[in-house]
Design a protein around this motif. Structure first.
Motif, PDB file in Angstrom:
ATOM      1  N   ARG A  38      35.575  29.873  56.213  1.00  0.00           N
ATOM      2  CA  ARG A  38      36.598  30.909  56.547  1.00  0.00           C
ATOM      3  C   ARG A  38      36.795  29.838  58.097  1.00  0.00           C
ATOM      4  O   ARG A  38      36.414  29.538  58.456  1.00  0.00           O
ATOM      5  CB  ARG A  38      36.407  32.329  57.157  1.00  0.00           C
ATOM      6  CG  ARG A  38      34.687  31.935  57.979  1.00  0.00           C
ATOM      7  CD  ARG A  38      34.505  33.942  57.673  1.00  0.00           C
ATOM      8  NE  ARG A  38      33.871  33.464  59.386  1.00  0.00           N
ATOM      9  CZ  ARG A  38      33.022  34.823  59.328  1.00  0.00           C
ATOM     10  NH1 ARG A  38      32.843  35.213  58.805  1.00  0.00           N
ATOM     11  NH2 ARG A  38      32.649  35.015  60.930  1.00  0.00           N
ATOM     12  N   GLN A  39      37.943  30.834  58.679  1.00  0.00           N
ATOM     13  CA  GLN A  39      38.391  30.049  60.452  1.00  0.00           C
ATOM     14  C   GLN A  39      37.841  31.104  60.913  1.00  0.00           C
ATOM     15  O   GLN A  39      37.247  31.897  60.694  1.00  0.00           O
ATOM     16  CB  GLN A  39      40.110  29.993  59.485  1.00  0.00           C
ATOM     17  CG  GLN A  39      40.713  28.718  59.099  1.00  0.00           C
ATOM     18  CD  GLN A  39      42.152  29.243  59.533  1.00  0.00           C
ATOM     19  OE1 GLN A  39      42.195  29.899  58.886  1.00  0.00           O
ATOM     20  NE2 GLN A  39      42.471  27.901  59.597  1.00  0.00           N
ATOM     21  N   LYS A  65      40.534  22.817  59.305  1.00  0.00           N
ATOM     22  CA  LYS A  65      41.198  24.125  60.228  1.00  0.00           C
ATOM     23  C   LYS A  65      39.854  24.924  60.129  1.00  0.00           C
ATOM     24  O   LYS A  65      40.023  26.304  59.703  1.00  0.00           O
ATOM     25  CB  LYS A  65      42.193  24.304  59.007  1.00  0.00           C
ATOM     26  CG  LYS A  65      43.068  23.385  59.217  1.00  0.00           C
ATOM     27  CD  LYS A  65      44.550  23.841  58.795  1.00  0.00           C
ATOM     28  CE  LYS A  65      45.084  22.735  58.164  1.00  0.00           C
ATOM     29  NZ  LYS A  65      46.521  22.625  59.633  1.00  0.00           N
ATOM     30  N   ILE A  66      38.948  24.786  61.114  1.00  0.00           N
ATOM     31  CA  ILE A  66      37.829  25.845  61.388  1.00  0.00           C
ATOM     32  C   ILE A  66      37.930  26.524  61.958  1.00  0.00           C
ATOM     33  O   ILE A  66      37.906  28.109  62.333  1.00  0.00           O
ATOM     34  CB  ILE A  66      36.484  25.274  61.782  1.00  0.00           C
ATOM     35  CG1 ILE A  66      35.638  23.963  60.856  1.00  0.00           C
ATOM     36  CG2 ILE A  66      34.955  25.727  62.003  1.00  0.00           C
ATOM     37  CD1 ILE A  66      35.455  24.308  59.279  1.00  0.00           C
ATOM     38  N   LYS A  68      41.196  28.814  64.280  1.00  0.00           N
ATOM     39  CA  LYS A  68      42.332  29.031  63.282  1.00  0.00           C
ATOM     40  C   LYS A  68      43.002  29.029  64.697  1.00  0.00           C
ATOM     41  O   LYS A  68      43.222  28.343  65.503  1.00  0.00           O
ATOM     42  CB  LYS A  68      42.456  31.151  63.744  1.00  0.00           C
ATOM     43  CG  LYS A  68      41.272  31.543  62.675  1.00  0.00           C
ATOM     44  CD  LYS A  68      42.303  33.016  62.635  1.00  0.00           C
ATOM     45  CE  LYS A  68      41.640  33.146  61.963  1.00  0.00           C
ATOM     46  NZ  LYS A  68      41.004  35.595  61.480  1.00  0.00           N
ATOM     47  N   ASP A  69      44.467  28.568  64.881  1.00  0.00           N
ATOM     48  CA  ASP A  69      45.802  27.672  65.407  1.00  0.00           C
ATOM     49  C   ASP A  69      45.795  28.838  66.611  1.00  0.00           C
ATOM     50  O   ASP A  69      46.242  27.829  67.386  1.00  0.00           O
ATOM     51  CB  ASP A  69      47.254  27.999  64.483  1.00  0.00           C
ATOM     52  CG  ASP A  69      47.319  27.375  63.138  1.00  0.00           C
ATOM     53  OD1 ASP A  69      46.520  26.573  63.226  1.00  0.00           O
ATOM     54  OD2 ASP A  69      48.454  27.974  62.301  1.00  0.00           O
TER      55      ASP A  69
END
Length: 98
Positions: A38-39, A65-66, A68-69
């Motif tokens: 998951r992130q 992409k660990i 989140k943005d």
């Protein structure tokens, strides 16, 4: 020794908060990021002050992409540490405990 006991105590005191993962290992050595399914909104890193592989770790966190943005990466560093990876991050806040 270190921040880990304080972090554990604070997480335990937040009894309603159970949505976290605590990785108690050196993620700079043989850590497989594929195991993270998951992130994360917040990632806290407390590496040894002289650690030179931080830039590679941050690149890995971004590539896989660990984080989140709009996530927040908190890095505990020595105030005299001159890290070059900082240029690739958007710094929201810096605290200097003098």
């Amino acid at each position: 020794d270190g921040i880990l006991p304080t972090l554990k105590k604070n997480l335990k005191n937040l009894k309603t908060l159970e949505n976290y993962s605590l990785i108690e290992q050196n993620i700079l050595i043989d850590f497989d990021f594929k195991n993270l399914k998951r992130q994360f909104d917040v990632i806290f890193l407390d590496p040894p002050y002289k650690e030179t592989k931080l830039e590679k770790l941050i690149d890995e966190l971004k590539f896989k992409k660990i984080l989140k943005d709009n996530g927040i990466l908190i890095i505990h560093r020595h105030k005299k540490q001159n890290d070059t990876f900082i240029k690739s991050l958007k710094i929201i806040e810096e605290k200097n405990n003098a």
